[in-house]
Design an enzyme around this catalytic site. Structure first.
Site, short mmCIF file in Angstrom:
data_model
loop_
_atom_site.label_atom_id
_atom_site.label_comp_id
_atom_site.label_asym_id
_atom_site.label_seq_id
_atom_site.Cartn_x
_atom_site.Cartn_y
_atom_site.Cartn_z
N LYS A 13 50.64 53.81 36.68
CA LYS A 13 49.90 54.22 35.48
C LYS A 13 48.53 54.78 35.85
O LYS A 13 48.12 55.81 35.33
CB LYS A 13 49.71 53.05 34.50
CG LYS A 13 50.99 52.40 34.04
CD LYS A 13 50.73 51.32 33.00
CE LYS A 13 49.91 50.14 33.50
NZ LYS A 13 50.57 49.34 34.55
N ARG A 127 48.85 48.35 48.52
CA ARG A 127 47.84 49.08 47.76
C ARG A 127 46.42 48.69 48.20
O ARG A 127 46.14 47.53 48.45
CB ARG A 127 48.03 48.73 46.28
CG ARG A 127 47.22 49.55 45.36
CD ARG A 127 47.89 49.60 44.01
NE ARG A 127 47.56 48.44 43.19
CZ ARG A 127 47.89 48.36 41.91
NH1 ARG A 127 48.54 49.34 41.32
NH2 ARG A 127 47.57 47.29 41.22
N ARG A 160 42.96 44.12 46.24
CA ARG A 160 42.59 43.31 45.09
C ARG A 160 43.19 41.92 45.21
O ARG A 160 44.32 41.78 45.65
CB ARG A 160 43.11 43.98 43.81
CG ARG A 160 42.25 45.12 43.36
CD ARG A 160 42.92 45.97 42.29
NE ARG A 160 43.69 45.21 41.30
CZ ARG A 160 44.37 45.78 40.31
NH1 ARG A 160 44.38 47.10 40.18
NH2 ARG A 160 45.05 45.04 39.46
P1 AMP Z 1 45.47 46.21 35.75
O1 AMP Z 1 44.48 46.90 36.61
O2 AMP Z 1 45.80 46.99 34.49
O3 AMP Z 1 46.71 45.80 36.50
O4 AMP Z 1 44.78 44.87 35.24
C1 AMP Z 1 44.36 43.86 36.12
C2 AMP Z 1 44.17 42.56 35.39
O5 AMP Z 1 43.18 42.72 34.36
C3 AMP Z 1 45.40 42.05 34.64
O6 AMP Z 1 46.28 41.32 35.49
C4 AMP Z 1 44.75 41.18 33.57
O7 AMP Z 1 44.29 39.96 34.12
C5 AMP Z 1 43.52 41.99 33.20
N1 AMP Z 1 43.81 42.95 32.11
C6 AMP Z 1 43.82 44.31 32.20
N2 AMP Z 1 44.09 44.86 31.00
C7 AMP Z 1 44.27 43.83 30.14
C8 AMP Z 1 44.58 43.75 28.76
N3 AMP Z 1 44.81 44.86 28.03
N4 AMP Z 1 44.66 42.52 28.19
C9 AMP Z 1 44.45 41.39 28.91
N5 AMP Z 1 44.16 41.41 30.23
C10 AMP Z 1 44.07 42.60 30.84
#
Ligand code: AMP
Length: 223
Positions: A13, A127, A160
């Site tokens: 994404k 990654r 990460r």
């Molecule tokens: P991502 O980079 O989108 O994979 O997000 C990394 C982490 O951020 C996720 O595993 C959640 O802990 C938190 N996170 C990101 N977006 C959301 C969201 N829309 N709602 C709740 N937690 C989020």
């Protein structure tokens, strides 16, 4: 164009949102990036969010929704955006619809990127992310020019905490339980298109543009 990209962690994404920014004339709005910036800047919100993120759990809505709303108020997001990582639950999708309605706006399209779990684990464990600008690389599929250094800003690349294999599996479970129902939700609203997320990033980008019915030469503000 107001677009949501859906898909499990590691579906691509973020990569697609960044690639599509110029093509669609709309900025990427990534809830994960906004949260990581808050963690990096040690804001009160960031400190609260960090524990959830490190475990691979969802951060509570009261922390996430304000960040998104604030981002929508910035001038570059007024005419469109590519949402990546938000919404992640049906409740967030409903709040998003209300936030947009309050601005006289609505979503144009939701594209789900479909990738099998085993492929996800393979992708995420390789990654690397830039600490400074958030750009992403993969040690095998998309290596940086210099080891551990970002091509665009020379920032340090790191893995990460939530990209470790156990946490990735926890994030996939959260995706299944909380986020996958969004596919039906947006299907019912007739906003959803599904595309295959396996292949070169350019090929996947073309599939997205094809379902959006554009060759990507759309000028900013046209949609
Ligand atoms: P991502 O980079 O989108 O994979 O997000 C990394 C982490 O951020 C996720 O595993 C959640 O802990 C938190 N996170 C990101 N977006 C959301 C969201 N829309 N709602 C709740 N937690 C989020």
């Amino acid at each position: 164009m107001r677009l949501v990209l859906l898909g499990p962690p590691g579906a691509g994404k973020g990569t697609q949102a960044r690639m599509l920014e110029t093509r669609l004339g709309a900025p990427q709005v990534s809830s994960g990036d906004l949260l990581r910036a808050a963690v990096r800047n040690r804001t009160a919100l960031g400190l609260k969010a960090k524990g959830f993120m490190d475990k691979g759990a969802l951060v509570p809505d009261e922390l996430v929704l304000g960040l998104i709303d604030e981002r929508f108020n910035q001038p570059d997001a007024r005419d469109g955006f590519i949402l990546d990582g938000f919404p992640r639950t049906v409740a967030q999708a409903e709040t998003l619809a209300q936030m947009l309605a309050a601005r006289g706006q609505k979503l144009d399209r939701v594209v789900a990127i479909i990738v099998p779990d085993e492929e996800i684990v393979k992708r995420i464990s390789g990654r690397r992310t830039c600490r400074n600008c958030g750009a992403m690389y993969h040690v095998i599929y998309d290596p940086p020019r210099n080891m551990n250094m970002c091509n665009s800003c020379n920032g340090e690349l790191y893995q990460r905490e939530d990209d470790a294999e156990d946490t990735v599996r926890a994030r996939l479970e959260v995706y299944e339980a909380s986020t996958r129902p969004l596919l039906d939700h947006y299907g019912r609203l007739r906003l959803l298109a599904r595309i295959e997320g396996i292949g070169r990033p350019e090929e996947i980008g073309s599939r997205i543009l094809a379902v959006l019915g554009t060759n990507g030469d759309q000028a900013k503000g046209e949609s």
